[in-house]
Write a protein that holds these residues in place. Structure first.
Motif, PDB file in Angstrom:
ATOM      1  N   MET A 160       0.811  -1.209   0.000  1.00 45.78           N
ATOM      2  CA  MET A 160       0.000   0.000   0.000  1.00 45.78           C
ATOM      3  C   MET A 160       0.847   1.262   0.000  1.00 45.78           C
ATOM      4  SD  MET A 160      -3.000  -0.953   2.680  1.00 45.78           S
ATOM      5  CE  MET A 160      -4.140  -2.310   2.388  1.00 45.78           C
ATOM      6  N   ARG A 161       1.961   1.238   0.755  1.00 44.41           N
ATOM      7  CA  ARG A 161       2.802   2.431   0.881  1.00 44.41           C
ATOM      8  C   ARG A 161       4.268   2.050   0.662  1.00 44.41           C
ATOM      9  NH1 ARG A 161       1.179   6.710   4.106  1.00 44.41           N
ATOM     10  NH2 ARG A 161       3.230   7.514   3.554  1.00 44.41           N
ATOM     11  N   PRO A 162       4.671   1.829  -0.575  1.00 48.63           N
ATOM     12  CA  PRO A 162       6.068   1.449  -0.824  1.00 48.63           C
ATOM     13  C   PRO A 162       7.065   2.482  -0.331  1.00 48.63           C
ATOM     14  CG  PRO A 162       4.696   1.112  -2.776  1.00 48.63           C
ATOM     15  CD  PRO A 162       3.872   1.891  -1.811  1.00 48.63           C
ATOM     16  N   ASP A 163       6.632   3.704  -0.144  1.00 44.64           N
ATOM     17  CA  ASP A 163       7.538   4.759   0.305  1.00 44.64           C
ATOM     18  C   ASP A 163       7.638   4.890   1.825  1.00 44.64           C
ATOM     19  OD1 ASP A 163       4.853   5.489   0.485  1.00 44.64           O
ATOM     20  OD2 ASP A 163       5.367   7.638   0.431  1.00 44.64           O
ATOM     21  N   LEU A 164       6.919   4.067   2.534  1.00 47.18           N
ATOM     22  CA  LEU A 164       6.872   4.205   3.997  1.00 47.18           C
ATOM     23  C   LEU A 164       8.087   3.492   4.620  1.00 47.18           C
ATOM     24  CD1 LEU A 164       5.062   5.405   6.227  1.00 47.18           C
ATOM     25  CD2 LEU A 164       3.970   3.156   6.426  1.00 47.18           C
ATOM     26  N   PRO A 165       9.030   4.239   5.227  1.00 45.30           N
ATOM     27  CA  PRO A 165      10.261   3.601   5.769  1.00 45.30           C
ATOM     28  C   PRO A 165       9.991   2.515   6.814  1.00 45.30           C
ATOM     29  CG  PRO A 165      10.545   5.970   5.608  1.00 45.30           C
ATOM     30  CD  PRO A 165       9.091   5.701   5.313  1.00 45.30           C
ATOM     31  N   VAL A 166       9.039   2.765   7.732  1.00 41.90           N
ATOM     32  CA  VAL A 166       8.826   1.784   8.790  1.00 41.90           C
ATOM     33  C   VAL A 166       8.303   0.480   8.214  1.00 41.90           C
ATOM     34  CG1 VAL A 166       6.461   2.612   9.268  1.00 41.90           C
ATOM     35  CG2 VAL A 166       7.741   1.405  11.040  1.00 41.90           C
ATOM     36  N   ALA A 167       7.503   0.595   7.128  1.00 42.82           N
ATOM     37  CA  ALA A 167       6.990  -0.617   6.491  1.00 42.82           C
ATOM     38  C   ALA A 167       8.106  -1.343   5.766  1.00 42.82           C
ATOM     39  CB  ALA A 167       5.858  -0.253   5.537  1.00 42.82           C
ATOM     40  N   ARG A 168       8.958  -0.606   5.045  1.00 41.35           N
ATOM     41  CA  ARG A 168      10.060  -1.224   4.303  1.00 41.35           C
ATOM     42  C   ARG A 168      11.032  -1.915   5.271  1.00 41.35           C
ATOM     43  NH1 ARG A 168      10.708   1.052  -0.956  1.00 41.35           N
ATOM     44  NH2 ARG A 168      12.964   0.732  -0.865  1.00 41.35           N
ATOM     45  N   ALA A 169      11.383  -1.206   6.381  1.00 44.21           N
ATOM     46  CA  ALA A 169      12.336  -1.791   7.346  1.00 44.21           C
ATOM     47  C   ALA A 169      11.746  -3.035   8.016  1.00 44.21           C
ATOM     48  CB  ALA A 169      12.712  -0.754   8.386  1.00 44.21           C
ATOM     49  N   GLY A 170      10.465  -2.950   8.407  1.00 44.70           N
ATOM     50  CA  GLY A 170       9.855  -4.091   9.071  1.00 44.70           C
ATOM     51  C   GLY A 170       9.751  -5.287   8.162  1.00 44.70           C
ATOM     52  N   HIS A 171       9.321  -5.073   6.901  1.00 45.47           N
ATOM     53  CA  HIS A 171       9.206  -6.188   5.962  1.00 45.47           C
ATOM     54  C   HIS A 171      10.579  -6.761   5.643  1.00 45.47           C
ATOM     55  CE1 HIS A 171       7.432  -8.790   3.080  1.00 45.47           C
ATOM     56  NE2 HIS A 171       7.873  -8.109   1.979  1.00 45.47           N
ATOM     57  N   ALA A 172      11.595  -5.871   5.563  1.00 46.64           N
ATOM     58  CA  ALA A 172      12.957  -6.342   5.267  1.00 46.64           C
ATOM     59  C   ALA A 172      13.458  -7.298   6.350  1.00 46.64           C
ATOM     60  CB  ALA A 172      13.887  -5.141   5.130  1.00 46.64           C
ATOM     61  N   ARG A 173      13.097  -7.047   7.605  1.00 45.00           N
ATOM     62  CA  ARG A 173      13.537  -7.939   8.697  1.00 45.00           C
ATOM     63  C   ARG A 173      13.084  -9.375   8.443  1.00 45.00           C
ATOM     64  NH1 ARG A 173      12.530  -3.514  12.544  1.00 45.00           N
ATOM     65  NH2 ARG A 173      10.364  -4.229  12.696  1.00 45.00           N
ATOM     66  N   TYR A 174      11.836  -9.526   7.996  1.00 39.59           N
ATOM     67  CA  TYR A 174      11.326 -10.880   7.776  1.00 39.59           C
ATOM     68  C   TYR A 174      11.876 -11.489   6.493  1.00 39.59           C
ATOM     69  CZ  TYR A 174       8.309 -10.136  11.749  1.00 39.59           C
ATOM     70  OH  TYR A 174       7.862  -9.917  13.017  1.00 39.59           O
ATOM     71  N   LEU A 175      12.154 -10.647   5.493  1.00 42.78           N
ATOM     72  CA  LEU A 175      12.812 -11.160   4.288  1.00 42.78           C
ATOM     73  C   LEU A 175      14.202 -11.685   4.610  1.00 42.78           C
ATOM     74  CD1 LEU A 175      11.739  -8.431   1.692  1.00 42.78           C
ATOM     75  CD2 LEU A 175      10.868 -10.787   1.876  1.00 42.78           C
ATOM     76  N   GLU A 177      15.132 -12.985   7.448  1.00 43.03           N
ATOM     77  CA  GLU A 177      14.975 -14.281   8.111  1.00 43.03           C
ATOM     78  C   GLU A 177      14.711 -15.391   7.096  1.00 43.03           C
ATOM     79  OE1 GLU A 177      11.920 -14.076  11.019  1.00 43.03           O
ATOM     80  OE2 GLU A 177      13.039 -12.723  12.358  1.00 43.03           O
ATOM     81  N   GLN A 178      14.060 -15.041   5.976  1.00 44.54           N
ATOM     82  CA  GLN A 178      13.736 -16.029   4.947  1.00 44.54           C
ATOM     83  C   GLN A 178      14.883 -16.205   3.958  1.00 44.54           C
ATOM     84  OE1 GLN A 178      10.003 -14.719   3.205  1.00 44.54           O
ATOM     85  NE2 GLN A 178       9.117 -14.359   5.248  1.00 44.54           N
ATOM     86  N   GLY A 179      15.997 -15.444   4.161  1.00 45.33           N
ATOM     87  CA  GLY A 179      17.145 -15.561   3.268  1.00 45.33           C
ATOM     88  C   GLY A 179      17.009 -14.796   1.972  1.00 45.33           C
ATOM     89  N   LYS A 180      15.997 -13.955   1.825  1.00 49.81           N
ATOM     90  CA  LYS A 180      15.792 -13.164   0.612  1.00 49.81           C
ATOM     91  C   LYS A 180      16.572 -11.863   0.758  1.00 49.81           C
ATOM     92  CE  LYS A 180      11.193 -15.187  -0.079  1.00 49.81           C
ATOM     93  NZ  LYS A 180       9.741 -14.936  -0.233  1.00 49.81           N
ATOM     94  N   LEU A 208      21.574  -7.139   7.621  1.00 54.77           N
ATOM     95  CA  LEU A 208      21.858  -7.453   6.227  1.00 54.77           C
ATOM     96  C   LEU A 208      23.333  -7.730   6.016  1.00 54.77           C
ATOM     97  CD1 LEU A 208      21.064  -7.648   3.247  1.00 54.77           C
ATOM     98  CD2 LEU A 208      21.290  -5.142   3.101  1.00 54.77           C
ATOM     99  N   ILE A 209      24.187  -6.886   6.601  1.00 52.47           N
ATOM    100  CA  ILE A 209      25.641  -7.105   6.473  1.00 52.47           C
ATOM    101  C   ILE A 209      26.014  -8.463   7.057  1.00 52.47           C
ATOM    102  CG2 ILE A 209      27.883  -6.288   7.282  1.00 52.47           C
ATOM    103  CD1 ILE A 209      26.748  -3.435   7.168  1.00 52.47           C
ATOM    104  N   ALA A 210      25.472  -8.784   8.221  1.00 56.69           N
ATOM    105  CA  ALA A 210      25.800 -10.062   8.852  1.00 56.69           C
ATOM    106  C   ALA A 210      25.349 -11.240   8.004  1.00 56.69           C
ATOM    107  CB  ALA A 210      25.157 -10.124  10.242  1.00 56.69           C
ATOM    108  N   GLU A 211      24.160 -11.149   7.417  1.00 54.22           N
ATOM    109  CA  GLU A 211      23.656 -12.245   6.597  1.00 54.22           C
ATOM    110  C   GLU A 211      24.452 -12.389   5.312  1.00 54.22           C
ATOM    111  OE1 GLU A 211      21.271 -14.595   7.166  1.00 54.22           O
ATOM    112  OE2 GLU A 211      21.542 -13.831   9.208  1.00 54.22           O
ATOM    113  N   LEU A 212      24.840 -11.269   4.704  1.00 56.24           N
ATOM    114  CA  LEU A 212      25.673 -11.339   3.505  1.00 56.24           C
ATOM    115  C   LEU A 212      27.002 -12.032   3.809  1.00 56.24           C
ATOM    116  CD1 LEU A 212      25.007  -7.789   2.005  1.00 56.24           C
ATOM    117  CD2 LEU A 212      24.288  -9.972   0.993  1.00 56.24           C
ATOM    118  N   GLN A 213      27.608 -11.652   4.929  1.00 59.61           N
ATOM    119  CA  GLN A 213      28.880 -12.305   5.299  1.00 59.61           C
ATOM    120  C   GLN A 213      28.675 -13.786   5.584  1.00 59.61           C
ATOM    121  OE1 GLN A 213      29.847 -13.376   8.679  1.00 59.61           O
ATOM    122  NE2 GLN A 213      31.668 -14.238   7.686  1.00 59.61           N
TER     123      GLN A 213
END
Length: 860
Positions: A160-175, A177-180, A208-213
């Motif tokens: 709904m709000r691709p520009d919303l930082p809190v939504a992007r950061a929160g969704h990124a946390r779960y991505l 965890e899923q390795g995406k 993200l840095i930790a998962e990339l490493q």
């Protein structure tokens, strides 16, 4: 959380209004069923509820770790309902983002999860296109670890709000965890602009840095590092971050690090929860520091103990002692005191009762300083009696046998539980198969001469040392007698001679000292040298009556003895020792007038002691002049010893005339007002025993021998007093089963031999007689002469026999009875001599009396 110890403490009882949900425990992070319910908290005793402490609401009880939240049930019910109701009213009146989030937060804070779920559904229906609402609800759910619900809402918010930082950061946390990782990185690109850290939390970017490493994408991880360090400068010292970056650099093969050199901070390492170092490292460092401090404190305490040792000073000399340690200031010790010293070697100067230097070492093991209680004692001249008792506490304890330390000038004990006045407990609780051992040290205030007499059998070596130390300080004739007797009995004659030898040079000549020196030197192998030694003394000091008398005592033959004795009395007609010797020799010849004259003269000399004063009375007794003897004694009853001898003689005379003897009256008259005093117990017991023996009251003798004052006397020696009764009862062979066993003195051995002869056992009597002869052979010159006569092929003449033993009473009757038994040809003469000397009821009077009666003779 409630807790109990041995069933005593607090505990929950009852469960009502129970609700359960699937979720992640905020304590142990385990997924499982979390339960909430109402209960009551009780104080319990042995798990029995006793005192109610209130109703509680248990929230999110985890079955894995048992951790949970607790609220007052009333607070949960009242405050929760009011706050939630108020928030719901505001939302229903004004269904907006703010009122929806407020009501949802109230429900979650009071753990009303079902109600919160209903509110979410209602809010999302009323605001179906509000992406910010979905993102904010997800943030609240994420804070309460409700990740499944939060993940869905974050995904919807991003759509709904691709520009919303809190939504992007929160969704990124779960991505993440899923390795995406690529999708997560794309969502987090808004954090890569300069100044992002001022607006957004960059935690997702760090993940993200930790998962990339972790997944081996090291170069991609390193690309993000400069921006993160620029935005968050403190990360350059963060242990977790540096660890990830270094691992990525190693994986990428880089030799130069993107990170600056880490600064060292002792504060961060020891006293903070900063992330500059790993928690494990901080924990180990803190434990190490604490351990090091404890070790330093223990070492310091150990050193303090080493420098503060107590040296106990015991002074039983009766004279104040000046104690100076290592040249320090002197300390005066009257009886007992303590000085502090450092462990190590010390030189101690003693002045006062003696002038001596003691080199002592006070030391203990390093670890023993913490766990043991060592004791060191400086015993001035070794005269204090230290009693060591090892006490066992057990169901069946080993009896305590005290150890007596005497004569030692320095004593050390590794571990002492009770010292001096600290009395050990009467009992200690122990398990059936266990025991507890405690050590107690005490000091007895007893005169040294009493200590030697009482404890010589328990610690003969210590008694010898104590006697030597006392004699080195003061010349005490009683101690000197005890010392020589003890040395002779314990095969320490060489030691005694070596100790006495330096005192021979004292001038004027100390006759008593020389007499005892002669007695310990008088042995078969050294007798010739002894005679020569005193011949040389008379040559050096021809005008010394003492030197001639001492030569007469140990002369090589009768002619030399008579000449030396005559010369001594020519030089000093009132020389007491020589008069005693000449009087005794007159007694041997039955020259009563000469004996009376010399012994009476000896009793008047300046050297006279109590023993000499009874000499004239003994001469009269040998002539059967009983009344005259009592009259003689009545002149000199000025000391307890003479008075006691006189009373015993009178009791003996009454006994022989069949008159009753009031023993208690005799004891009271001898001891006087002190008869009932505790310190007179030993003397009273000795008198009671002497009177019982005098009356041949064997039952009383046996009973009195159980007195503690008699326990130091060996059992065989005590049984030797009962020989006459043992023969009458047929118990002699049972009490004395083997020849010589338990007896060391020749008179005891010969007395047992006579007793066996009286019982009709001639073979055993001969064996005991041979043991007595062997003991005589190891004795002094007179003893050896008697042994020679007893083993001679022919009976000796009566004159020769009379001259061999100079003791005027003592064992003479026993010796002549033994000669009568060995030599029937001279039996009558020897029996008559034995009968003559039967004047005092002293051991072994009754066995000799019985033997004389068996030969047709009786004591007058």
């Amino acid at each position: 959380m409630p807790s109990t110890v041995n069933g005593i403490g607090t505990h929950y009882y009852g469960r009502r209004n129970e609700r359960s949900r699937q979720g992640r425990c905020r304590h142990c992070q385990q997924n499982g069923q979390l339960t909430s319910y109402d209960t009551r908290l009780f104080a319990v005793v042995f798990f029995i509820p006793v005192i109610p402490l209130g109703r509680k609401r248990i929230i999110d009880y985890c079955g894995s770790c048992s951790r949970h939240y607790v609220l007052s049930a009333r607070q949960w019910e009242v405050n929760g309902q009011l706050n939630i109701s108020d928030a719901m009213s505001r939302f229903h009146n004004d269904p907006s983002l703010e009122t929806a989030l407020g009501a949802h937060a109230q429900m979650l804070s009071f753990f009303q999860y079902d109600e919160a779920a209903g509110l979410r559904r209602e809010a999302l229906q009323k605001l179906p296109e509000d992406g910010e609402l979905r993102a904010s609800l997800a943030e609240q759910l994420f804070a309460f670890d409700m990740h499944d619900e939060a993940a869905g809402l974050y995904a919807e918010a991003v759509k709904m709000r691709p520009d919303l930082p809190v939504a992007r950061a929160g969704h990124a946390r779960y991505l993440l965890e899923q390795g995406k990782l690529d999708e997560a990185r794309e969502l987090l690109d808004f954090m890569m602009v300069p100044g992002a850290a001022q607006i957004y939390p960059l935690q997702p970017l760090l993940v993200l840095i930790a998962e990339l490493q972790r997944t081996g994408r090291h170069e991609e991880a390193l690309e993000l590092v400069p921006h993160v360090v620029e935005e968050l400068p403190h990360l350059k010292d963060d242990h977790w971050f540096r660890k990830i970056v270094k691992a990525a650099e190693r994986g990428a093969g880089r030799s130069e690090s993107l990170l600056p050199q880490k600064s060292f901070s002792l504060t961060s390492l020891l006293f903070s929860n900063s992330r500059d170092y790993s928690s494990n490292l901080r924990g180990w460092i803190r434990v190490t520091v604490v351990v090091a401090l404890l070790v330093l404190l223990a070492a310091g305490y150990n050193e303090w103990i080493r420098h503060s040792r107590k040296l106990h000073i015991l002074n039983a000399t009766g004279v104040p002692a000046q104690i100076q340690i290592d040249g320090g200031a002197p300390v005066t010790i009257d009886a007992q005191g303590v000085v502090k010293v450092t462990e190590g070697a010390h030189t101690i100067q003693i002045r006062g009762p003696i002038a001596a230097t003691e080199n002592v070492t006070v030391s203990s093991g390093y670890f023993e300083r913490w766990f043991k209680r060592p004791v060191w004692m400086l015993n001035v001249n070794g005269e204090a009696l230290v009693i060591e008792s090892v006490i066992q506490y057990a169901v069946n304890p080993t009896p305590t046998v005290p150890q007596f330390h005497m004569g030692d000038t320095f004593l050390s004990f590794d571990d002492v539980d009770y010292l001096f006045e600290e009395e050990p407990p009467q009992s200690i609780s122990v398990k059936h198969n266990q025991s507890v051992t405690k050590r107690h040290l005490d000091v007895a205030v007893v005169p040294a001469e009493v200590v030697i007499s009482r404890f010589k059998d328990q610690n003969a070596y210590g008694a010898l040392k104590l006697a030597e130390r006392l004699l080195s300080r003061t010349h005490d004739s009683q101690v000197l007698d005890q010392y020589v007797t003890l040395a002779t009995k314990n095969n320490a004659a060489d030691r005694a001679a070596k100790f006495l030898e330096p005192g021979l040079g004292q001038r004027p000549i100390d006759v008593d000292w020389h007499r005892h020196y002669q007695d310990v030197k008088d042995r078969a192998a050294s007798f010739g040298a002894l005679v020569q030694e005193y011949q040389q003394l008379t040559e050096k000091e021809p005008d010394s009556a003492a030197a001639w008398y001492l030569l007469a005592r140990k002369a090589g033959d009768e002619t030399q003895c008579e000449r030396a004795l005559t010369r001594a009395l020519e030089l000093d007609p009132k020389f007491g020792w020589a008069l005693i010797m000449r009087g005794n020799r007159a007694l041997q010849r039955h020259d009563w007038d000469a004996a009376y004259r010399d012994l009476a003269a000896a009793a008047e000399t300046v050297d006279a002691d109590d023993r000499w004063k009874t000499g004239p009375a003994l001469v009269l007794l040998l002539q059967q002049k009983t009344e005259e003897s009592f009259a003689e004694l009545s002149k000199i009853e000025d000391t307890p010893a003479v008075k006691g001898f006189s009373m015993l003689l009178q009791a003996w005379a009454a006994q022989r005339q069949n008159h009753p003897v009031d023993r208690q009256k005799v004891i009271n008259e001898v001891l006087g007002p002190a008869a009932a005093a505790p310190e007179a117990a030993g003397a009273r017991a000795q008198l009671e025993l002497a009177l019982a023996y005098l009356a041949a009251d064997w039952n009383a003798v046996r009973q009195l021998q159980q007195n503690p004052t008699q326990q130091a006397t060996p059992l065989a020696k005590r049984n030797a007093m009962l020989l006459n009764d043992l023969v009458q009862k047929g118990e002699l062979a049972r009490v004395f089963p083997h020849p010589g066993i338990g007896l060391t003195e020749w008179d005891d051995l010969l007395a047992v031999a006579l007793a066996f002869e009286l019982s009709g056992n001639h073979e055993t009597a001969t064996a005991w007689m041979n043991q007595g002869i062997e003991r005589l052979k190891s004795g002094d010159h007179d003893d050896r002469r008697l042994a020679d006569l007893l083993v001679g092929p022919e009976a000796p003449g009566i004159a020769a026999a009379r001259s061999i033993y100079t003791n005027p009473v003592g064992e003479r009757s026993l010796a002549f009875a033994a000669l009568a038994w060995k030599f029937p040809a001279q039996r009558d003469a020897f029996l008559a001599e034995s009968q003559l000397w039967q004047i005092l009821p002293i051991p072994h009077f009754w066995v000799v009396d019985a033997y004389l009666k068996s030969q047709g003779l009786a004591v007058p």
